[in-house]
Design a protein around this motif. Structure first.
Motif, PDB file in Angstrom:
ATOM      1  N   SER A 220      -4.265   3.574   0.443  1.00 57.07           N
ATOM      2  CA  SER A 220      -3.421   2.637   1.405  1.00 57.07           C
ATOM      3  C   SER A 220      -2.911   3.174   2.484  1.00 57.07           C
ATOM      4  N   GLY A 221      -2.754   4.572   2.866  1.00 55.55           N
ATOM      5  CA  GLY A 221      -2.000   5.113   3.798  1.00 55.55           C
ATOM      6  C   GLY A 221      -2.272   6.610   3.884  1.00 55.55           C
TER       7      GLY A 221
ATOM      8  N   THR B 199       3.008   7.605  -4.624  1.00 57.88           N
ATOM      9  CA  THR B 199       2.057   6.418  -3.883  1.00 57.88           C
ATOM     10  C   THR B 199       0.889   6.913  -3.892  1.00 57.88           C
TER      11      THR B 199
ATOM     12  N   GLN C  80      -1.026   8.662  -1.650  1.00 56.64           N
ATOM     13  CA  GLN C  80      -1.239   8.814  -0.435  1.00 56.64           C
ATOM     14  C   GLN C  80      -1.490  10.184  -0.115  1.00 56.64           C
TER      15      GLN C  80
ATOM     16  N   CYS D 250      -8.808   5.506   6.172  1.00 58.18           N
ATOM     17  CA  CYS D 250      -8.191   4.816   5.099  1.00 58.18           C
ATOM     18  C   CYS D 250      -9.109   3.846   4.569  1.00 58.18           C
TER      19      CYS D 250
ATOM     20  N   ASN E   9       0.992  12.968   9.072  1.00 60.81           N
ATOM     21  CA  ASN E   9       0.670  12.658  10.357  1.00 60.81           C
ATOM     22  C   ASN E   9       1.550  13.334  11.541  1.00 60.81           C
TER      23      ASN E   9
ATOM     24  N   ASN F 187       3.589  11.614  14.724  1.00 58.45           N
ATOM     25  CA  ASN F 187       2.212  10.596  15.139  1.00 58.45           C
ATOM     26  C   ASN F 187       0.730  11.372  15.628  1.00 58.45           C
TER      27      ASN F 187
ATOM     28  N   ILE G 156      -7.038   6.978  11.862  1.00 57.63           N
ATOM     29  CA  ILE G 156      -6.552   6.678  10.568  1.00 57.63           C
ATOM     30  C   ILE G 156      -6.770   5.733   9.721  1.00 57.63           C
ATOM     31  N   ALA G 157      -7.185   4.522  10.607  1.00 58.67           N
ATOM     32  CA  ALA G 157      -7.387   3.207  10.028  1.00 58.67           C
ATOM     33  C   ALA G 157      -8.750   3.310   9.328  1.00 58.67           C
TER      34      ALA G 157
END
Length: 406
Positions: A135-136, A159, A161, A129, A140, A118, A125-126
């Motif tokens: 989508s993510g 995915t 991602q 994205c 991390n 993390n 990150i938010a």
């Protein structure tokens, strides 16, 4: 008198732990000596480096290691200048080392992602994205760039991602499949990340594209890009170009300096191609110019992957090509071989190591000269400023007079 210079950075080729290595848990690290020792133990022979040793590599490394000689014989005749330099910059990363070589040490602390998992702030990150439309992210965390492809490559392809990870350096790295994700999309993603990370004082965002169709064969391509912040002050590259000279950047050099002070940028992938490209540019190098090459394979393929034998074999290959490089030097060419940090392949972990770097200098007809201990990598940049008759740099002490007396 014409003036041409060439710098070849043997990325990560340290020659003994630095006096402040205790701050980095690197006391005892020695990239060169460790490779040499592993060669003797595992291959039953010493490294064969006749051209590097003729420049004084073993002499410099022995002095940097408080008299401990690596298991490589000294040359009987020296044809270059040799010394070793201590880093002033606060970190042991690629930009700090290169910027200091060019006369601008990094005397402030970079921002780092300290948490092993993390690792990245949730708000970053938010926004990343949201701005990029993914989508993510995957990863991390702190990770080896090759290990994480094995672990997360399939999930990334499934995915869409991107795989985002970091290390002990001030860096945000993004791995993505060139076909499934798209190379240009990866570069665009990294440009947005670069913008968002400025407030965190992160030194580099690195795009790590890869190809392959399974975890067993995912492999990075040569389309890596580094997105760096600007050096904190004008480098000797800036001063040379502003004075009408040329700086020919080969490999990742232009990215490291955020393309500032560069007049020509040439990409090349792999040790052979980097050397071939350097030789090609030297063959047509104009007066008042610098050819500047980073030989990333030593660090990327062997140091970080903890492969001392592969590292040693690459050194032997480079040494074999040095005869061509010597022959390509005109009487008015100053050749400097150096490094930007260490990366002892036998040291715990996979990170860079805080070490002295070699400073090896060659000009046709030169005799051996001991340049001694240099108190900053910036001595190289100051020497270039002196050589090209530019305004002096704020840091560093020129060793040009010592060379010319040889």
């Amino acid at each position: 008198m014409a003036t041409k210079a060439v710098i070849l950075v043997l990325d990560s080729f340290g020659i003994g732990y630095a006096p402040d290595a205790d701050k980095f848990n690197d006391v005892g690290a020695n990239t060169f000596a460790s490779i040499a020792s592993a060669f003797v133990k595992q291959k039953g022979r010493q490294l064969v480096l006749p051209n590097l040793t003729s420049l004084g590599l073993v002499d410099a490394a022995t002095a940097a290691s408080s008299g401990h000689q690596a298991e490589v014989p000294k040359a009987t005749k020296l044809i270059g200048g040799y010394g070793f330099a201590q880093e002033l910059s606060s970190g042991k990363d690629t930009p700090s080392g290169h910027w200091e070589i060019a006369g601008v040490p990094v005397l402030y602390e970079w921002g780092y992602f300290q948490n092993k998992t993390n690792s990245f702030p949730a708000e970053f990150i938010a926004e990343l994205c949201q701005r990029t439309g993914v989508s993510g992210i995957l990863g991390n965390c702190h990770a080896s760039g090759t290990d994480i492809l094995v672990k997360l490559g399939d999930e990334h392809v499934k995915t869409g991602q991107p795989i985002c990870y970091t290390s002990a350096d001030s860096v945000f790295q993004v791995a993505a499949h060139e076909t499934h994700f798209g190379l240009q999309r990866l570069l665009d993603f990294c440009l947005i990340a670069r913008e968002l990370l400025d407030k965190y004082n992160i030194g580099r965002v690195i795009a790590r594209p890869f190809l392959g169709d399974a975890a067993t064969n995912y492999a990075r391509t040569g389309n890596r890009r580094d997105f760096s912040v600007l050096p904190p002050a004008p480098t000797v590259l800036d001063k040379l170009t502003q004075a009408g000279g040329q700086v020919i950047a080969i490999g990742k050099i232009a990215d490291i300096y955020a393309h500032q002070g560069i007049t020509k940028n040439i990409k090349a992938t792999g040790l052979t191609a980097l050397i071939d490209t350097s030789l090609a540019q030297m063959a047509t190098q104009p007066d008042n110019s610098l050819v500047f090459t980073n030989l990333v394979d030593f660090d990327q393929n062997y140091g970080h992957r903890r492969d001392p034998i592969g590292y040693g074999e690459a050194l032997e290959y480079f040494d074999g090509r040095l005869a061509e490089i010597f022959a390509a030097c005109d009487a008015d060419t100053l050749l400097i071989l150096t490094a930007d940090h260490g990366c002892d392949p036998t040291w715990p972990g996979t990170e860079h190591t805080r070490e002295y770097i070699p400073v090896l200098v060659y000009q046709p007809g030169m005799q051996g000269v001991n340049l001694g201990k240099r108190n900053s990598f910036a001595d190289i940049g100051q020497t270039l400023a002196d050589y090209f008759k530019l305004e002096p740099m704020q840091y560093g002490e020129s060793f040009l007079a010592q060379i010319r007396l040889a």
